[in-house]
Enzyme design. Structure first.
Site, PDB file in Angstrom:
ATOM      1  N   HIS A   5       1.566   4.380   7.152  1.00 20.15           N
ATOM      2  CA  HIS A   5       1.655   4.930   5.795  1.00 20.15           C
ATOM      3  C   HIS A   5       2.303   6.315   5.778  1.00 20.15           C
ATOM      4  O   HIS A   5       2.258   7.036   6.773  1.00 20.15           O
ATOM      5  CB  HIS A   5       0.260   4.978   5.172  1.00 20.15           C
ATOM      6  CG  HIS A   5      -0.358   3.619   5.024  1.00 20.15           C
ATOM      7  ND1 HIS A   5      -1.250   3.131   5.942  1.00 20.15           N
ATOM      8  CD2 HIS A   5      -0.174   2.659   4.104  1.00 20.15           C
ATOM      9  CE1 HIS A   5      -1.608   1.905   5.574  1.00 20.15           C
ATOM     10  NE2 HIS A   5      -0.972   1.594   4.466  1.00 20.15           N
ATOM     11  N   SER A  14       0.817  -1.226   0.000  1.00 23.03           N
ATOM     12  CA  SER A  14       0.000   0.000   0.000  1.00 23.03           C
ATOM     13  C   SER A  14       0.848   1.273   0.000  1.00 23.03           C
ATOM     14  O   SER A  14       0.416   2.308  -0.505  1.00 23.03           O
ATOM     15  CB  SER A  14      -0.924   0.022   1.218  1.00 23.03           C
ATOM     16  OG  SER A  14      -0.160  -0.109   2.410  1.00 23.03           O
ATOM     17  N   ASP A  55      -0.754   7.486   9.695  1.00 17.23           N
ATOM     18  CA  ASP A  55      -1.478   6.647  10.651  1.00 17.23           C
ATOM     19  C   ASP A  55      -0.548   5.752  11.466  1.00 17.23           C
ATOM     20  O   ASP A  55      -0.988   4.799  12.098  1.00 17.23           O
ATOM     21  CB  ASP A  55      -2.496   5.779   9.893  1.00 17.23           C
ATOM     22  CG  ASP A  55      -1.811   4.981   8.775  1.00 17.23           C
ATOM     23  OD1 ASP A  55      -0.558   4.950   8.725  1.00 17.23           O
ATOM     24  OD2 ASP A  55      -2.529   4.407   7.930  1.00 17.23           O
TER      25      ASP A  55
END
Lengths: 260, 260
Positions: free
Chosen positions: A204, A16, A201
């Site tokens: 990320h 991600s 967070d």
């Protein structure tokens, strides 16, 4: 001669942290901007994936030797996994450290080994280490998901061992490495709390984090593969000022994609 | 079966207003972000080019029928020229209005005509009109180049006639159109001065300008080609939560690129 629109590429392969990097200030966005009319930047980030799941995916997203003649060349491949592999044992994404190292070697060998179906000697490889985790910030985020998760499933210490493994693999396989963990960890004064400056967070990257990674990646390109630095690549198609109604017809004859 | 990394594409074909749109908030950046793991966005913007020079370039950047089977499909093609064609007669980029219309039709027919070498019936086409020019702002910018240019080589009235021509061509050729001129002109209350909110230098778009274009383009996709809206496209490769050490091996067998 391949169609010009399949310009050669930079393939960003990862999780991600790669997938989300098409956002403003993200790694893929910044690379796309500086490589305009030079190389296409293909985002092959897969949210949540670990190095184990990455292998079958890679075999599908990277062209086989037999397909390569018809396809854009991958001039640069970045491999950036580990953030998910490093979850606590028992988590669905967990990959043991030894297997993680082996998986990274496998991915690299798929491209570098002459006996591999995916052998691509022209492809330069840079592996990146996973960023340090801010477990307190990540735990807060997990709470917001209301899945009954009240603590972080990752620690900065564990992720550090995965980051170290990447550097060992890079050394063993003879590929370049960008140590994202060290980059952010030192910039944060080795304090998890201070990572908030770089992480959205706890896991990320914010624009501030991607900026450090982008600068380090460009520096690595300059040092290891200077011919691939954007300043060294010719722009596809002539500058408009070199065209005119008199000479534009020449465009039709000459190969329009000027490759370096 | 083509390699997954040549994911199908959105091809953005145009001039500098397209080329520069990989920046944060630009059209290419915003599309890349929402089409993650769905379609690759290829920036084929060529700064300073007009519709005349675009034709030989297009024949090279768009795959021929014979090449298409081995290459990613262009699901959506945007054609965005005119900002340079509309300079005053005599300027090196100038293209007469009638030729401009003919060039746009030629570009469209290269893709739509079954007899064309570049015929691609699966490719949806959206043409965009050139943005309105803020000639005072553009004249100021030209002065900074210190080339002895003290007045604008473009006017909003002339560019308007080129924008109108795009709409006529779109109607005649049966392709979708996004009227960027009208979009920005009305948002600016039809006052050139107010265009400063959307233009960096009187010609090129700011984030505020690209935002209007992006929203209108997505709206056009929803209305004309709903199957290509990002919400309607399946993500390439399964969501990680559907994978596990038990079933990931299935990845090896099943086709990983799930096409709509």
């Amino acid at each position: 001669m391949m169609a010009g629109y399949v310009q050669d590429t930079i393939l960003l392969f990862g999780d991600s942290i790669t997938q989300l990097s098409t956002g403003p200030g993200g790694l893929a966005q910044q690379l796309s901007d500086v490589y305009q009319r030079k190389l296409d930047v293909l985002n092959r980030g897969f949210s949540g994936y670990n190095s184990r799941w990455a292998i079958p995916v890679f075999k599908n997203v990277f062209a086989k030797k037999s397909e390569q003649p018809n396809l854009p060349k991958v001039k640069l491949l970045t491999i950036w996994y580990g953030a998910n592999d490093a979850v606590e044992p028992g988590g669905p994404q967990y990959v043991p450290l030894e297997e993680y190292s082996q998986n990274l070697s496998t991915l690299i060998q798929l491209v570098k080994s002459p006996s591999s179906e995916w052998y691509s000697p022209e492809t330069r490889i840079i592996v990146l280490t996973p960023p340090p985790i801010n477990s307190a910030q990540w735990a807060e985020f997990l709470k917001t998901l209301e899945l009954g998760l009240d603590k972080s499933d990752r620690t900065v210490e564990r992720t550090k061992t995965y980051a170290d493994a990447v550097k060992e693999v890079a050394k063993k396989e003879g590929v370049a490495v960008v140590d994202v963990f060290e980059l952010l960890w030192s910039a944060a004064g080795e304090r998890e709390k201070a990572l908030e400056r770089f992480l959205t967070d706890g896991l990320h990257l914010k624009v501030e984090g991607y900026k450090l990674v982008y600068d380090a990646l460009i520096e690595s390109i300059s040092q290891n593969f200077p011919e691939l630095h954007y300043d060294k690549l010719q722009t596809a198609y002539p500058d408009w000022k070199d065209l005119s109604t008199e000479n534009y017809a020449g465009l039709v004859k000459e190969p329009l994609v000027k490759r370096h």
